[in-house]
Scaffold this motif. Structure first.
Motif, PDB file in Angstrom:
ATOM      1  N   ALA A 173       0.837  -1.237  -0.091  1.00 46.91           N
ATOM      2  CA  ALA A 173      -0.582  -0.245   0.144  1.00 46.91           C
ATOM      3  C   ALA A 173       1.127   1.994   0.055  1.00 46.91           C
ATOM      4  O   ALA A 173       0.449   2.297  -0.653  1.00 46.91           O
ATOM      5  N   CYS A 174       1.977   1.320   0.264  1.00 51.52           N
ATOM      6  CA  CYS A 174       2.559   2.470   0.802  1.00 51.52           C
ATOM      7  C   CYS A 174       3.777   2.376  -1.108  1.00 51.52           C
ATOM      8  O   CYS A 174       3.547   3.812  -1.239  1.00 51.52           O
TER       9      CYS A 174
ATOM     10  N   GLN B  39       2.454   1.979  -3.223  1.00 50.84           N
ATOM     11  CA  GLN B  39       1.426   2.051  -4.066  1.00 50.84           C
ATOM     12  C   GLN B  39       1.485   3.802  -3.904  1.00 50.84           C
ATOM     13  O   GLN B  39       1.618   4.558  -5.472  1.00 50.84           O
ATOM     14  N   ASP B  40       1.248   4.469  -3.208  1.00 52.57           N
ATOM     15  CA  ASP B  40       1.097   6.050  -2.696  1.00 52.57           C
ATOM     16  C   ASP B  40       2.305   6.545  -3.117  1.00 52.57           C
ATOM     17  O   ASP B  40       2.623   7.499  -3.670  1.00 52.57           O
ATOM     18  N   LEU B  41       3.656   5.990  -2.841  1.00 47.97           N
ATOM     19  CA  LEU B  41       4.793   6.285  -3.694  1.00 47.97           C
ATOM     20  C   LEU B  41       4.796   6.336  -4.879  1.00 47.97           C
ATOM     21  O   LEU B  41       5.842   7.566  -5.630  1.00 47.97           O
TER      22      LEU B  41
ATOM     23  N   HIS C 175       2.212   7.108  -6.717  1.00 49.85           N
ATOM     24  CA  HIS C 175       2.278   8.190  -7.018  1.00 49.85           C
ATOM     25  C   HIS C 175       3.055   9.600  -6.818  1.00 49.85           C
ATOM     26  O   HIS C 175       2.585  10.624  -8.124  1.00 49.85           O
ATOM     27  N   LEU C 176       3.043   9.627  -5.745  1.00 48.94           N
ATOM     28  CA  LEU C 176       4.530  10.952  -5.205  1.00 48.94           C
ATOM     29  C   LEU C 176       5.147  11.271  -6.618  1.00 48.94           C
ATOM     30  O   LEU C 176       5.797  12.155  -7.252  1.00 48.94           O
ATOM     31  N   GLU C 177       6.105   9.705  -7.042  1.00 46.44           N
ATOM     32  CA  GLU C 177       6.948   9.199  -7.935  1.00 46.44           C
ATOM     33  C   GLU C 177       6.582  10.463  -9.586  1.00 46.44           C
ATOM     34  O   GLU C 177       7.293  11.104  -9.859  1.00 46.44           O
TER      35      GLU C 177
END
Length: 81
Positions: free
Chosen positions: A47-48, A50-52, A54-56
């Motif tokens: 899950a982390c 996936q968020d990382l 998106h941030l990239e």
């Protein structure tokens, strides 16, 4: 995590003795609890990531926009920047 219960030997072959020991020490040496904790940790990590991801993309697109303002041909070999 496999849907069948693993023996300690099978779990050690899968995870390595060092990694398995971390989870066994946190679960009172209960192998099945240790494997469930390992699985939970893998899901939280996924899950982390996936968020990382998106941030990239957000950061990469921001760089691209700003570089294009400074120099529309920033990605070409002939650009002086």
């Amino acid at each position: 995590m496999p849907s069948v219960e693993l023996t300690a030997h099978e779990a050690e072959l899968w995870l390595s003795s060092g990694r398995l020991e971390i989870y066994l020490s946190k679960t009172g040496r209960d192998l099945q609890r240790a494997l469930r904790l390992y699985d939970w940790n893998a899901k939280v990590t996924a899950a982390c990531l996936q968020d990382l991801g998106h941030l990239e993309v957000l950061i990469r697109n921001s760089y691209d926009r700003n570089l294009n303002v400074a120099s529309p041909d920033w990605s070409s070999a002939s650009d002086p920047i």
